[in-house]
Write an enzyme that holds these catalytic residues in place. Sequence first.
Site, mmCIF file in Angstrom:
data_model
loop_
_atom_site.group_PDB
_atom_site.id
_atom_site.type_symbol
_atom_site.label_atom_id
_atom_site.label_comp_id
_atom_site.label_asym_id
_atom_site.label_seq_id
_atom_site.Cartn_x
_atom_site.Cartn_y
_atom_site.Cartn_z
ATOM 1 N N LYS A 11 0.877 -1.177 0.000
ATOM 2 C CA LYS A 11 0.000 0.000 0.000
ATOM 3 C C LYS A 11 0.905 1.214 0.000
ATOM 4 O O LYS A 11 2.027 1.178 0.498
ATOM 5 C CB LYS A 11 -0.887 0.003 1.253
ATOM 6 C CG LYS A 11 -2.116 0.872 1.151
ATOM 7 C CD LYS A 11 -3.189 0.225 0.277
ATOM 8 C CE LYS A 11 -4.571 0.340 0.837
ATOM 9 N NZ LYS A 11 -5.528 -0.618 0.328
HETATM 10 N N1 GLU Z 1 -7.613 -0.528 -2.984
HETATM 11 C C1 GLU Z 1 -8.328 -1.736 -3.215
HETATM 12 C C2 GLU Z 1 -8.413 -2.590 -1.958
HETATM 13 O O1 GLU Z 1 -8.261 -2.117 -0.860
HETATM 14 C C3 GLU Z 1 -7.871 -2.502 -4.433
HETATM 15 C C4 GLU Z 1 -6.415 -2.836 -4.520
HETATM 16 C C5 GLU Z 1 -6.011 -3.417 -5.886
HETATM 17 O O2 GLU Z 1 -6.845 -3.598 -6.738
HETATM 18 O O3 GLU Z 1 -4.808 -3.671 -6.014
HETATM 19 O O4 GLU Z 1 -8.719 -3.753 -2.036
#
Ligand code: GLU
Length: 433
Positions: A124
Amino acid sequence: MASKSKSTHNEPGDEAAESTESESALETARRQLYHAASHLDLDSSIVERLKHPKKVHEVTVPIERDDGTVEVFTGYRAQHDSVRGPFKGGLRFHPAVSRDECVGLGMWMTWKCAVMDLPFGGAKGGIAVNPKELSSAEKERLTRRFAQEIRDVIGPNQDIPAPDMGTDPQTMAWLMDAYSMQEGETTPGVVTGKPPVVGGSEGREEAPGRSVAIVTQLVCEYYDRDLKETTVAVQGYGSVGANAARLLDDWGATIVAISDVNGAMYEPEGIDTSSVPSHDEEPEAVTKYADTVISNDKLLTLDVDVLIPAALGNVITKENAKTITADFVVEGANGPITSTGDSILVERDIAVIPDILANAGGVTVSYFEWLQDINRRKWSLERVNDELETEMEAAWDAVRSEFEQRDVTWREAAYIVALSRIAEAHETRGLWP
Ligand code: GLU
C-alpha cells in the site's frame, strides 16, 4: 489515524480509516496476525517475518502549484510480502497517509490476495495530501512526479498499484503514462484500475460492490435464508454500496435503507435502488430522493437480516455494537468494525463476513486486468463477471471449510486460509541465501 473525510472515488479503501478505537492500522494488522497464527502450528520465524514489511520507500514529491509556488509532499510505498507474487495494493491520496498506516494496510493486502488465492503479495502506498485542495492539473503533476520517484520499485512483475482513497482511474492513467514514457514503452500492466480505453478491465469499478453482493448471497444460502425474503441496509452509496445494493435488489432482496454522508433513506417496503443516483452519478443525493430520512447511526441499528457497512471505517464500535440487530454483517468498507465492536458482535452471535473476503472483488478484477494487460488480450464484461463469481465461490468454500472444521468466526477462518497459504509458500521457498 481515523479519517472522516469524503473522497470522490469509492474503492474498499475509500473513506475507511482502518484502525480501531485506540490502535493504528499497523497494530491492528499485527494483532490479527498473532491471533490467526495462534490457530495454526506455524514456525515462529515466519510470523516474525510477516510482522515486518519487506521494504518501505519514502519519497519527497515536490510540485508546482497553479499559483507558481512550489509545495513539497511526502509519499510512501510499503511493500509487505511478495512470497506468492508481485506486490499489489492501492495508492491513496489523503492527509492521514503515514509510513505505519501504509505498512498496516499493505499487510491487509497480503491477506486479501492470499484469501482469494491470487498470485500477488501485499503493498500500500500514497501521499500525505488532501486531494480536495488540489486542482486537476496539480493532481496530475503530483501523480506524475510520484510515479517518477517510485519508478524503480514498481512494475508489472514487481509491484502493481491500484486506486484507493482519493485516487481514481484517471490517477492510474497518469501513473501508467508517466511510467511508460520513462520506460520508453507502453506498459499498461504497471497499474490496475485504469480506464478501459488504456488497458483497464471491464467491470473493475463495479467489482468490489459485486463481490459484496455475491458474498451476501452465499451467506444467505449458507444459513438457509431465501434472498427474496431478506432485508438489507447498506451504509454508503458510492461504488461499493450502490453496486452491492443494486445487484442484491436485482436478485430479489429488499433493500430497506441506503445512505450517504447527509443521512439515510429508509423505505421498509423496499427502495428502487436504480432510481437513486450513486455518489458517482450525483454526489450526496440520497436524501434528496427520500420520503423518510433517518441518521446513519440509526441505519446501523435497523432490524434487518443483513447490514452492509460500505462507507467509513470504524462505524461499528464498542459504543453501538450492542445496538446492532442485523443477523449478518458483510463488510463492504475496509475495517468498518473496531476490534472491541467485533468482539461484542461475536459474543452476540452476529455473523460478520470480513472485508478481506467480501470486498476482495476489487483486487480480483485487478488481477484479471493485469492478466489482460500482460497478454494484450481484452476480456468481455461477461467473462470478467463469470470469472469473478468463480473466484469468489472458491474463496468462500475455502473459508467456509475452516469455519466449519475449526469452530472459529468467519473473520478468523478467512485469516487462517490466508495465513496458511502464505506460511506454506514461505516454508517451501525457504530463506535466502
Ligand atoms: N484498494 C483496493 C483494496 O483495498 C484494491 C487494490 C487493488 O486492486 O490492487 O482492495
